[in-house]
Design a protein around this motif. Structure first.
Motif, mmCIF file in Angstrom:
data_model
loop_
_atom_site.group_PDB
_atom_site.id
_atom_site.type_symbol
_atom_site.label_atom_id
_atom_site.label_comp_id
_atom_site.label_asym_id
_atom_site.label_seq_id
_atom_site.Cartn_x
_atom_site.Cartn_y
_atom_site.Cartn_z
ATOM 1 N N PHE A 40 -7.094 15.222 -1.994
ATOM 2 C CA PHE A 40 -6.419 14.698 -0.811
ATOM 3 C C PHE A 40 -6.394 13.181 -0.947
ATOM 4 O O PHE A 40 -7.454 12.538 -0.994
ATOM 5 N N LEU A 41 -5.201 12.589 -1.037
ATOM 6 C CA LEU A 41 -5.053 11.166 -1.345
ATOM 7 C C LEU A 41 -4.237 10.480 -0.245
ATOM 8 O O LEU A 41 -3.026 10.305 -0.367
ATOM 9 N N PRO A 42 -4.885 10.078 0.834
ATOM 10 C CA PRO A 42 -4.155 9.448 1.945
ATOM 11 C C PRO A 42 -3.943 7.953 1.717
ATOM 12 O O PRO A 42 -4.621 7.306 0.919
ATOM 13 N N SER A 43 -2.978 7.403 2.446
ATOM 14 C CA SER A 43 -2.741 5.959 2.524
ATOM 15 C C SER A 43 -2.550 5.599 3.995
ATOM 16 O O SER A 43 -1.908 6.347 4.739
ATOM 17 N N LEU A 44 -3.080 4.448 4.402
ATOM 18 C CA LEU A 44 -3.031 4.068 5.810
ATOM 19 C C LEU A 44 -2.934 2.555 5.922
ATOM 20 O O LEU A 44 -3.661 1.824 5.251
ATOM 21 N N ASN A 65 0.849 -1.192 0.000
ATOM 22 C CA ASN A 65 0.000 0.000 0.000
ATOM 23 C C ASN A 65 0.885 1.243 0.000
ATOM 24 O O ASN A 65 0.978 1.960 0.991
ATOM 25 N N PRO A 66 1.560 1.535 -1.121
ATOM 26 C CA PRO A 66 2.516 2.645 -1.140
ATOM 27 C C PRO A 66 1.832 4.003 -1.081
ATOM 28 O O PRO A 66 0.639 4.145 -1.386
ATOM 29 N N SER A 67 2.623 4.982 -0.718
ATOM 30 C CA SER A 67 2.152 6.359 -0.668
ATOM 31 C C SER A 67 1.796 6.856 -2.067
ATOM 32 O O SER A 67 2.333 6.390 -3.079
ATOM 33 N N ALA A 68 0.914 7.856 -2.132
ATOM 34 C CA ALA A 68 0.565 8.480 -3.410
ATOM 35 C C ALA A 68 1.748 9.229 -4.008
ATOM 36 O O ALA A 68 1.701 9.616 -5.174
ATOM 37 N N TYR A 101 -1.123 13.026 1.481
ATOM 38 C CA TYR A 101 -0.720 13.554 0.176
ATOM 39 C C TYR A 101 -1.798 14.515 -0.307
ATOM 40 O O TYR A 101 -2.969 14.145 -0.430
ATOM 41 N N TYR A 102 -1.391 15.762 -0.577
ATOM 42 C CA TYR A 102 -2.331 16.787 -1.048
ATOM 43 C C TYR A 102 -1.853 17.310 -2.392
ATOM 44 O O TYR A 102 -0.679 17.651 -2.553
ATOM 45 N N GLU A 103 -2.769 17.379 -3.357
ATOM 46 C CA GLU A 103 -2.383 17.701 -4.733
ATOM 47 C C GLU A 103 -3.264 18.792 -5.328
ATOM 48 O O GLU A 103 -4.482 18.812 -5.141
ATOM 49 N N TYR A 104 -2.603 19.685 -6.076
ATOM 50 C CA TYR A 104 -3.283 20.735 -6.844
ATOM 51 C C TYR A 104 -3.005 20.482 -8.322
ATOM 52 O O TYR A 104 -1.859 20.257 -8.728
ATOM 53 N N THR A 105 -4.057 20.492 -9.157
ATOM 54 C CA THR A 105 -3.923 20.267 -10.594
ATOM 55 C C THR A 105 -4.627 21.373 -11.360
ATOM 56 O O THR A 105 -5.751 21.750 -11.024
ATOM 57 N N ASN A 106 -3.955 21.864 -12.410
ATOM 58 C CA ASN A 106 -4.567 22.846 -13.306
ATOM 59 C C ASN A 106 -4.419 22.372 -14.745
ATOM 60 O O ASN A 106 -3.306 22.114 -15.215
ATOM 61 N N GLN A 149 -0.756 21.039 -18.405
ATOM 62 C CA GLN A 149 -1.140 20.505 -17.103
ATOM 63 C C GLN A 149 -0.044 20.807 -16.083
ATOM 64 O O GLN A 149 1.127 20.518 -16.320
ATOM 65 N N HIS A 150 -0.448 21.387 -14.968
ATOM 66 C CA HIS A 150 0.473 21.703 -13.876
ATOM 67 C C HIS A 150 -0.018 20.994 -12.618
ATOM 68 O O HIS A 150 -1.183 21.130 -12.239
ATOM 69 N N ILE A 151 0.879 20.247 -11.985
ATOM 70 C CA ILE A 151 0.538 19.496 -10.778
ATOM 71 C C ILE A 151 1.549 19.836 -9.691
ATOM 72 O O ILE A 151 2.754 19.725 -9.900
ATOM 73 N N ALA A 152 1.051 20.250 -8.540
ATOM 74 C CA ALA A 152 1.909 20.529 -7.387
ATOM 75 C C ALA A 152 1.368 19.759 -6.188
ATOM 76 O O ALA A 152 0.152 19.681 -5.991
ATOM 77 N N SER A 153 2.262 19.172 -5.401
ATOM 78 C CA SER A 153 1.802 18.357 -4.278
ATOM 79 C C SER A 153 2.736 18.492 -3.086
ATOM 80 O O SER A 153 3.922 18.807 -3.217
ATOM 81 N N LEU A 154 2.166 18.245 -1.926
ATOM 82 C CA LEU A 154 2.903 18.147 -0.658
ATOM 83 C C LEU A 154 2.587 16.795 -0.046
ATOM 84 O O LEU A 154 1.454 16.314 -0.135
ATOM 85 N N PHE A 155 3.578 16.157 0.582
ATOM 86 C CA PHE A 155 3.318 14.862 1.188
ATOM 87 C C PHE A 155 4.168 14.674 2.432
ATOM 88 O O PHE A 155 5.238 15.270 2.582
#
Length: 756
Positions: A488-492, A201-204, A470-475, A446-452
């Motif tokens: 918002f794409l979490p893994s647990l 179950n890897p991280s996003a 994992y939080y992502e912004y897409t334009n 397409q522009h994608i910025a994320s913090l994890f």
């Protein structure tokens, strides 16, 4: 007077000097008798503390340490994440130097691992990860990683079917923490492999659209400096098939250069027949034949360079060209026309070039990674359709995707949070993509910025947790579109250790699937007589939630048993809908579907009669597709079986691979076919310099026939495809040079490559 002052100064200097002494302290830090770099060693003298970090060989040195004359002992301390702190007082009486070996012991509470050891086989089960120790003796010399992976619990690999986890989940391959192509598996020898890590179950951060698992091959570390390589050539016996692949690796004190190239071409035979009845009663029957030629060229150049003891750089460039060409010849009839003869001169090709780099810097016990990647993907398609020698349609199109990515990751092996020792990783990623279609006016930026942030820790000896936020912004933007999306794409994963040999783990992850450039292109493409395809630029990404409950247990017969129950839910699913326009069917894309998948998987890894290694992963899945009130559902049996053994005193290696995924359902259709099977054998000659391999792919053409049925109120269609790629091939490989490994540093799965 001057002489008196001079004599007093000498006496005072000698007296002061006699109050101190110098000593040299050196040694090694060992984990399970293996030297470990980057371990911290500290000497304590009074109020003074001096620390060193072990080098690549696990060695530490303290030169000319000044101590007071009366000091006759010194405290030596050492630490490494996952191991108990080391602290010991050493005597210095009559010594000018001290040489010691520090043996660190595992901290079970910190690692929370289940370790199973039987006949030198080791399986380590951590939260969200299984680690399998490779046994070289299970294989003959020169066996490649592509076969070795089939010995790992839950893994399955075949060149024709790709790689999977637990029977049907996709997987990506990493080697020493850096993402590689599946073709790289043919360049890694079993003698180089130390262990394989499987992340369920890897991280996003590994890809916000990726719902599979991660496979990380850890290679052995050796100090030899030399060169090695191989020359391979293969030929098909039943079908026209040719391949060759040279490889050369050079290793010096500071860098490794590795070059690979593979050329493959083969001819296949494809029969396509289908019968279609529309809601207005009009029928369409087609029979066609194609003998496509497939050519694939792949090359890569990799370099690892050690800038300093704590700074390393990795560069990788790769190029792939794949082309398929061949003419569909056939005929079709309708209930309103006479039979017509048609041909479709069809060519498809794509080129993929990528160059990426990773800079690694050690900051005390922590690691900083700066990563970047440039990628271009160009696809060319051409069609020329004639009916009764009259040109009906012709098209040449070129699509291009260009991408630049960057990522910064900071890893902290241990930090104390709420009285818990936590492994923490923080990072940010940016991706810039551009899509275009040659002379077609459609384009997209397409522009994608994320913090994890990823972290893992143990509550106690039985419970441990892995979590990724994992939080992502897409334009998405072009002349007509300006779309902004947030995800918002979490893994647990939460693991409970039941006994020393068994555990149970529950997991959750959320992912998205973005429409590709073809999905978004509104322009129509005539694919075949009577069929038109078009995209939809208003498509939104579909979201997917994954839930699983996994059980694992070691067995007395050196085996491993696993069971998993899972549920997957897809909202806003992208559906290829079908509509009628005159005598044409128009395939288009819409967000009008929902999918629920329920399944169970069983895995069994063991050795029968001490010689027959067995790895079985089978499962049953129930899929329910719903779109605008229409429902299509059914159960699918899937799985893989791998058997292997060594014969004639380990001179001959024989393996069998079987795979099935039948029947398969989607929103409107059901597809059935027979299992895929293959048989392989290999041996070494001339002091293991020559390897001879024989492969029989798709035994007795079992997997060649595929039937797809569409049956609803608007359309009834049956499609039969017979693809003859069954072949017997023989290959020779000449291995030269010395035996060494490609790795400098101990890299674990955290050193991820840029991935979308």
């Amino acid at each position: 007077m001057r002489i008196l002052v001079f004599l007093i100064s000498i006496i005072f200097f000698n007296f002061s000097f006699s109050q101190e002494k110098e000593i040299r302290i050196s040694g090694k830090v060992l984990l399970d008798s293996v030297a470990r770099e980057a371990a911290v060693v500290t000497i304590v003298s009074g109020a003074k503390k001096i620390s060193r970090i072990t080098n690549q060989n696990g060695v530490f040195v303290f030169e000319a340490i000044k101590l007071k004359k009366e000091e006759d002992s010194i405290m030596v301390e050492s630490s490494y994440f996952g191991y108990l702190p080391y602290k010991r007082l050493y005597s210095l009486k009559g010594k000018n130097s001290l040489t010691i070996d520090i043996h660190l012991k595992e901290d079970i509470q910190k690692l929370d691992e289940v370790v199973i050891t039987d006949n030198n086989k080791t399986i380590i089960r951590e939260v969200n990860k299984l680690t399998y120790q490779i046994q070289k003796k299970d294989f003959i010399k020169n066996t490649k990683a592509s076969y070795v992976l089939n010995a790992v619990p839950s893994l399955s690999y075949n060149k024709a079917k790709g790689i999977s986890i637990e029977g049907d989940r996709d997987a990506r391959v990493y080697i020493d923490g850096l993402e590689m192509s599946l073709m790289d598996l043919e360049t890694i020898d079993v003698s180089e492999m130390e262990k394989v890590e499987v992340l369920y179950n890897p991280s996003a951060r590994y890809g916000s659209e990726f719902t599979g698992g991660i496979i990380n091959i850890i290679t052995k570390k050796r100090e030899k400096l030399y060169y090695k390589g191989s020359l391979m050539a293969g030929k098909g016996i039943l079908l026209d098939y040719t391949t060759y692949a040279p490889q050369l690796i050079l290793k010096t004190n500071k860098f490794i250069i590795k070059g690979d190239f593979t050329h493959l071409d083969n001819k296949q035979k494809v029969n396509l027949d289908f019968k279609r009845v529309l809601e207005n009663g009009e029928s369409y029957i087609q029979e066609s034949f194609r003998e496509p030629k497939v050519v694939q060229k792949w090359g890569s150049l990799k370099m690892k360079y050690e800038l300093s003891e704590n700074n390393n750089i990795f560069l990788n460039s790769s190029y792939l060209n794949n082309s398929v060409e061949g003419i569909f010849n056939g005929s079709f009839t309708t209930n309103s026309s006479n039979p017509a003869v048609f041909s479709n001169d069809k060519t498809n090709s794509y080129d993929r070039f990528a160059i990426n780099g990773v800079y690694e810097k050690k900051i005390e016990n922590n690691l900083l990674y700066v990563k970047s990647r440039y990628l271009t993907y160009i696809r060319k398609d051409s069609y020329q359709i004639t009916e009764n020698d009259m040109l009906q349609g012709a098209l040449e199109t070129e699509s291009k995707m260009e991408e630049f990515s960057g990522e910064i990751t900071y890893e902290i092996p241990t930090v104390e949070i709420l009285n818990k020792k936590v492994k923490l990783e923080l990072g940010t990623k940016y991706i810039n993509r551009k899509f275009s279609f040659g002379n077609d006016p459609f384009s997209l930026s397409q522009h994608i910025a994320s913090l994890f942030s990823d972290f893992s820790f143990s509550f106690n000896k039985r419970f441990s947790l892995f979590s990724s936020l994992y939080y992502e912004y897409t334009n998405n933007k072009n002349e007509a579109l300006n779309q902004t999306l947030y995800y918002f794409l979490p893994s647990l994963s939460l693991k409970h250790k039941i006994t020393k040999k068994s555990n149970i783990e529950t997991s959750f992850s959320r992912r998205i699937r973005r429409p590709n450039s073809y999905d978004l292109n509104d322009n129509e493409i005539l694919l075949n007589p009577g069929i038109i395809e078009r995209g939809n630029e208003n498509l939104l990404p579909q979201t997917q939630n994954n839930y699983s409950l996994r059980y694992g247990k070691s067995l007395k017969n050196r085996g491993y048993l696993s069971a998993k129950a899972y549920f997957e839910n897809i909202d806003n699913a992208i559906l290829q809908s079908i509509s009628q326009r005159g005598g044409f069917l128009v395939y288009s894309k819409d967000n009008i579907g929902n999918v629920n998948k329920y399944g169970v998987t069983l895995g069994y890894n063991t050795t029968f009669f001490k010689i027959l290694r067995t790895n079985i992963n089978v499962g049953l899945r129930y899929d329910k597709f719903e779109s605008q009130g229409a429902i299509n559902s059914g159960a699918t049996f899937y799985g893989n079986v791998f058997l292997s053994t060594n014969l004639f005193k380990d001179k001959l290696y024989v393996s069998f691979f079987g795979s099935t995924n039948n029947p398969k359902y989607d929103f409107i259709s059901r597809t059935t076919n027979f299992p895929f099977t293959s048989l392989s054998a290999s041996t070494n000659m001339f002091k293991d310099k020559i390897t001879v391999s024989l492969d029989y792919s798709d035994i007795f053409k079992l997997n060649s026939k595929m039937k797809t049925v569409i049956d609803n109120d608007n359309l009834n269609q049956i499609t039969n495809i017979t693809s003859n790629y069954s072949n017997v091939s023989i290959s020779l490989s000449y291995n030269f040079g010395d035996s060494f490994n490609d790795r400098y540093k101990e890299k674990s799965i955290e050193n991820t490559d840029i991935k979308n």
